[in-house]
Design a protein around this motif. Structure first.
Motif, PDB file in Angstrom:
ATOM      1  N   PHE A  99       9.879  -0.395   0.982  1.00  0.00           N
ATOM      2  CA  PHE A  99       9.211   0.629   1.575  1.00  0.00           C
ATOM      3  C   PHE A  99       8.462   0.355   2.947  1.00  0.00           C
ATOM      4  CE2 PHE A  99       9.387   1.877  -2.812  1.00  0.00           C
ATOM      5  CZ  PHE A  99       9.555   3.234  -2.870  1.00  0.00           C
ATOM      6  N   GLY A 100       9.269  -0.793   3.464  1.00  0.00           N
ATOM      7  CA  GLY A 100       8.828  -1.345   4.841  1.00  0.00           C
ATOM      8  C   GLY A 100       8.728  -0.334   5.802  1.00  0.00           C
ATOM      9  N   ALA A 101       9.829   0.512   5.857  1.00  0.00           N
ATOM     10  CA  ALA A 101       9.828   1.617   6.704  1.00  0.00           C
ATOM     11  C   ALA A 101       9.595   2.855   6.191  1.00  0.00           C
ATOM     12  CB  ALA A 101      11.510   1.544   7.404  1.00  0.00           C
ATOM     13  N   VAL A 113       3.904  -1.996  -8.068  1.00  0.00           N
ATOM     14  CA  VAL A 113       3.508  -3.329  -7.288  1.00  0.00           C
ATOM     15  C   VAL A 113       2.476  -4.122  -8.152  1.00  0.00           C
ATOM     16  CG1 VAL A 113       2.247  -4.342  -5.233  1.00  0.00           C
ATOM     17  CG2 VAL A 113       3.583  -2.173  -4.797  1.00  0.00           C
ATOM     18  N   VAL A 114       2.952  -5.493  -8.160  1.00  0.00           N
ATOM     19  CA  VAL A 114       2.122  -6.478  -8.999  1.00  0.00           C
ATOM     20  C   VAL A 114       1.297  -7.186  -8.187  1.00  0.00           C
ATOM     21  CG1 VAL A 114       2.478  -8.319 -10.879  1.00  0.00           C
ATOM     22  CG2 VAL A 114       4.044  -6.364 -10.769  1.00  0.00           C
ATOM     23  N   ARG A 115       1.851  -7.777  -7.078  1.00  0.00           N
ATOM     24  CA  ARG A 115       1.065  -8.609  -6.299  1.00  0.00           C
ATOM     25  C   ARG A 115       1.371  -8.618  -4.829  1.00  0.00           C
ATOM     26  NH1 ARG A 115      -1.728 -13.679  -7.343  1.00  0.00           N
ATOM     27  NH2 ARG A 115      -2.757 -14.272  -5.443  1.00  0.00           N
ATOM     28  N   ALA A 116       0.755  -8.635  -3.801  1.00  0.00           N
ATOM     29  CA  ALA A 116       1.152  -8.686  -2.591  1.00  0.00           C
ATOM     30  C   ALA A 116       0.066  -9.616  -1.686  1.00  0.00           C
ATOM     31  CB  ALA A 116       0.883  -7.461  -2.032  1.00  0.00           C
ATOM     32  N   THR A 117       0.819 -10.275  -0.842  1.00  0.00           N
ATOM     33  CA  THR A 117       0.204 -10.976   0.365  1.00  0.00           C
ATOM     34  C   THR A 117       0.881 -10.623   1.681  1.00  0.00           C
ATOM     35  OG1 THR A 117       1.701 -12.930   0.108  1.00  0.00           O
ATOM     36  CG2 THR A 117      -0.008 -12.891  -1.468  1.00  0.00           C
ATOM     37  N   PRO A 118       0.455 -11.091   2.824  1.00  0.00           N
ATOM     38  CA  PRO A 118       1.238 -10.757   4.033  1.00  0.00           C
ATOM     39  C   PRO A 118       2.643 -11.239   4.036  1.00  0.00           C
ATOM     40  CG  PRO A 118      -0.914 -11.825   4.604  1.00  0.00           C
ATOM     41  CD  PRO A 118      -0.604 -12.011   3.064  1.00  0.00           C
ATOM     42  N   ARG A 119       3.193 -12.222   3.157  1.00  0.00           N
ATOM     43  CA  ARG A 119       4.819 -12.403   3.530  1.00  0.00           C
ATOM     44  C   ARG A 119       5.020 -12.543   1.888  1.00  0.00           C
ATOM     45  NH1 ARG A 119       4.527 -18.130   6.169  1.00  0.00           N
ATOM     46  NH2 ARG A 119       6.851 -17.908   5.757  1.00  0.00           N
ATOM     47  N   HIS A 169       4.486   5.331  -5.920  1.00  0.00           N
ATOM     48  CA  HIS A 169       4.441   5.083  -7.375  1.00  0.00           C
ATOM     49  C   HIS A 169       3.512   6.122  -7.765  1.00  0.00           C
ATOM     50  CE1 HIS A 169       4.481   2.882 -11.118  1.00  0.00           C
ATOM     51  NE2 HIS A 169       3.177   3.041 -11.208  1.00  0.00           N
ATOM     52  N   ALA A 170       2.260   6.369  -7.093  1.00  0.00           N
ATOM     53  CA  ALA A 170       1.483   7.272  -7.840  1.00  0.00           C
ATOM     54  C   ALA A 170       2.083   8.725  -7.829  1.00  0.00           C
ATOM     55  CB  ALA A 170       0.110   7.329  -6.975  1.00  0.00           C
ATOM     56  N   GLY A 171       2.610   8.898  -6.385  1.00  0.00           N
ATOM     57  CA  GLY A 171       3.146  10.344  -6.094  1.00  0.00           C
ATOM     58  C   GLY A 171       4.068  10.726  -7.140  1.00  0.00           C
ATOM     59  N   GLU A 182       0.882  -1.029  -0.060  1.00  0.00           N
ATOM     60  CA  GLU A 182      -0.097   0.038   0.002  1.00  0.00           C
ATOM     61  C   GLU A 182       0.963   1.293  -0.042  1.00  0.00           C
ATOM     62  OE1 GLU A 182      -2.946   2.143   3.220  1.00  0.00           O
ATOM     63  OE2 GLU A 182      -2.947  -0.088   3.047  1.00  0.00           O
ATOM     64  N   THR A 183       1.815   1.108   0.867  1.00  0.00           N
ATOM     65  CA  THR A 183       2.702   2.409   0.739  1.00  0.00           C
ATOM     66  C   THR A 183       3.724   2.600  -0.419  1.00  0.00           C
ATOM     67  OG1 THR A 183       3.235   2.099   3.154  1.00  0.00           O
ATOM     68  CG2 THR A 183       5.088   3.234   2.055  1.00  0.00           C
TER      69      THR A 183
END
Length: 448
Positions: free
Chosen positions: A311-313, A238-244, A224-226, A218-219
């Protein structure tokens, strides 16, 4: 004992052994004698052995130890010349290297996150990791595009970066950081005035966010949009995301660490400018600040843009950078000492009843730190940063004594840490740029 607890136990043993080594025993034995610059009481040989032992162990670890080492690595430019060489080599290894996860474990995570038919998502998948970080490793792959359908054309397959979280990463982070908090004295032996406990505390508080790859996605989408269409900064899609699991567009480019090591002065200067643009513009453009500024997270793309990854932090700044920062910076450059002191009291940097500070003395303390925006152009150098480290970090320095009367409000902790980290990278680059113009454009309150 399963593999995860066994690996955690091995990490704990390695960390716990550090103070018992030669350098550790010597440093800890000095104890309270370290009241001036380290060179006054600790030989360069002991400092070097301390650093080599400490960072050698950190470099073998995942989890919190490696994340801490990465965060600390941006400050190596502040180390004395005679000690910086071996530190730089050890710290650089922390930025993009770690023991890889076994292939079977990689496939297990992929199956858990994408389903047993996970291979159907990829036209290609490289089992050998392209990079490894503190809580996960990255594989290069080719993401298979969906087949064409009614009203939908076939789009090419995409080369992607697949970030896979290490099993048990959360427990490893907490365990390692708990152990590292016991070693603060060793870091002070390497660099007097260095207090790593606030950094460790902050890293522990942010673990939950960094372990959530969906939140990171999400971040990254916001960044990317900004920066869509921006001539200076590029953020992969971002292409795909899951919790891990996090799948993003792959970007090729020259790692910032390579620019630091071998870049021309022109390349260093431009990289420094781009880093400063990212730091000051992101809060306004995205409401976020990239909070992990070590060189492993940046690439210089073939078209000259700064590619930004991981972009985890982040610092969440929905209202942008704090307006008082720019306003007080402008007042300091204008020489209005009384207004600066009043503003620092209002923001909580100075206690209202502290009668040990006078306004002119406080301004004199601050101005050397503001050198990068005093002139139209400024070159960050290791020598400049080392000078500030000595001035502010030596207990014998008047600046150190004055700094003990200052407070860092909780709302500014992360912003301060990220800014200092970015300054560390700029000093590694020894980059000259028009930083004042960047600040004028993006920092609220600095220009009328």
């Amino acid at each position: 004992m399963t593999d995860i607890p066994r690996r955690a136990a091995a990490r704990t043993a390695k960390l716990a052994s550090l103070p018992l080594g030669f350098a550790g025993r010597t440093v800890l034995g000095l104890g309270k004698r370290v009241t001036g610059m380290a060179s006054d009481v600790i030989s360069a040989e002991i400092q070097q052995r301390t650093a080599e032992q400490l960072f050698s162990v950190l470099g073998q670890l995942k989890g919190g130890a490696m994340k801490f080492g990465q965060a600390l690595s941006v400050f190596e430019a502040a180390l004395p010349d005679e000690l910086a060489g071996p530190y730089r080599q050890a710290l650089t290894k922390l930025q993009e290297a770690a023991p890889p996860l076994p292939v079977a474990s990689v496939h297990k995570v992929l199956a858990a996150e994408l389903g047993e038919d996970w291979r159907a998502n990829f036209a290609e998948f490289d089992d050998v990791p392209a990079a490894a970080a503190s809580i996960g490793q990255v594989h290069r792959a080719v993401w298979r595009s969906p087949p064409p359908g009614r009203g939908r054309k076939r789009v090419p397959d995409r080369t992607v970066a697949v970030k896979i979280q290490y099993p048990g990463a959360g427990d490893a982070l907490l365990s390692d950081l708990k152990q590292l908090s016991r070693l603060a004295g060793m870091f002070r032996a390497i660099q007097p005035g260095m207090d790593v406990k606030p950094l460790i505390t902050e890293l522990r508080e942010r673990i939950t966010e960094e372990l959530d790859y969906e939140l990171e996605a999400e971040t990254q989408r916001a960044f990317h949009a900004g920066y869509a269409g921006d001539p200076d900064i590029y953020v992969p899609e971002v292409v795909r995301a899951t919790p891990r699991l996090l799948v993003t567009e792959w970007i090729d480019g020259t790692p910032l660490a390579a620019v630091i090591a071998d870049g021309t002065q022109e390349e260093r200067d431009e990289a420094g400018r781009l880093m400063a643009v990212l730091h000051f513009s992101a809060p306004r453009r995205c409401g976020l600040l990239h909070a992990d500024p070590h060189p492993g997270n940046f690439r210089i793309l073939p078209d000259g843009r700064l590619g930004v990854i991981d972009f985890g932090a982040v610092a969440r700044l929905p209202d942008g950078l704090p307006e008082p920062v720019g306003r007080l910076l402008a007042l300091a450059l204008a020489g209005d000492a009384d207004a600066v002191l009043a503003g620092l009291v209002e923001e909580g940097f100075v206690k209202p009843d502290d009668d040990h500070l006078d306004a002119p003395g406080l301004l004199e303390f601050l101005l050397p730190m503001l050198a990068p925006v005093v002139e139209e152009e400024f070159r960050f150098t290791r020598a400049w940063l080392r000078g500030e480290a000595v001035r502010l970090g030596s207990p014998k320095s008047p600046a150190y004594q004055l700094s003990r009367h200052l407070n860092l409000p909780p709302s500014y902790l992360l912003l301060h840490r990220v800014t200092m980290g970015s300054i560390g990278v700029l000093s590694q680059l020894e980059a000259r740029a028009r930083y004042r113009g960047i600040v004028e454009e993006w920092l609220p309150g600095f220009s009328a």
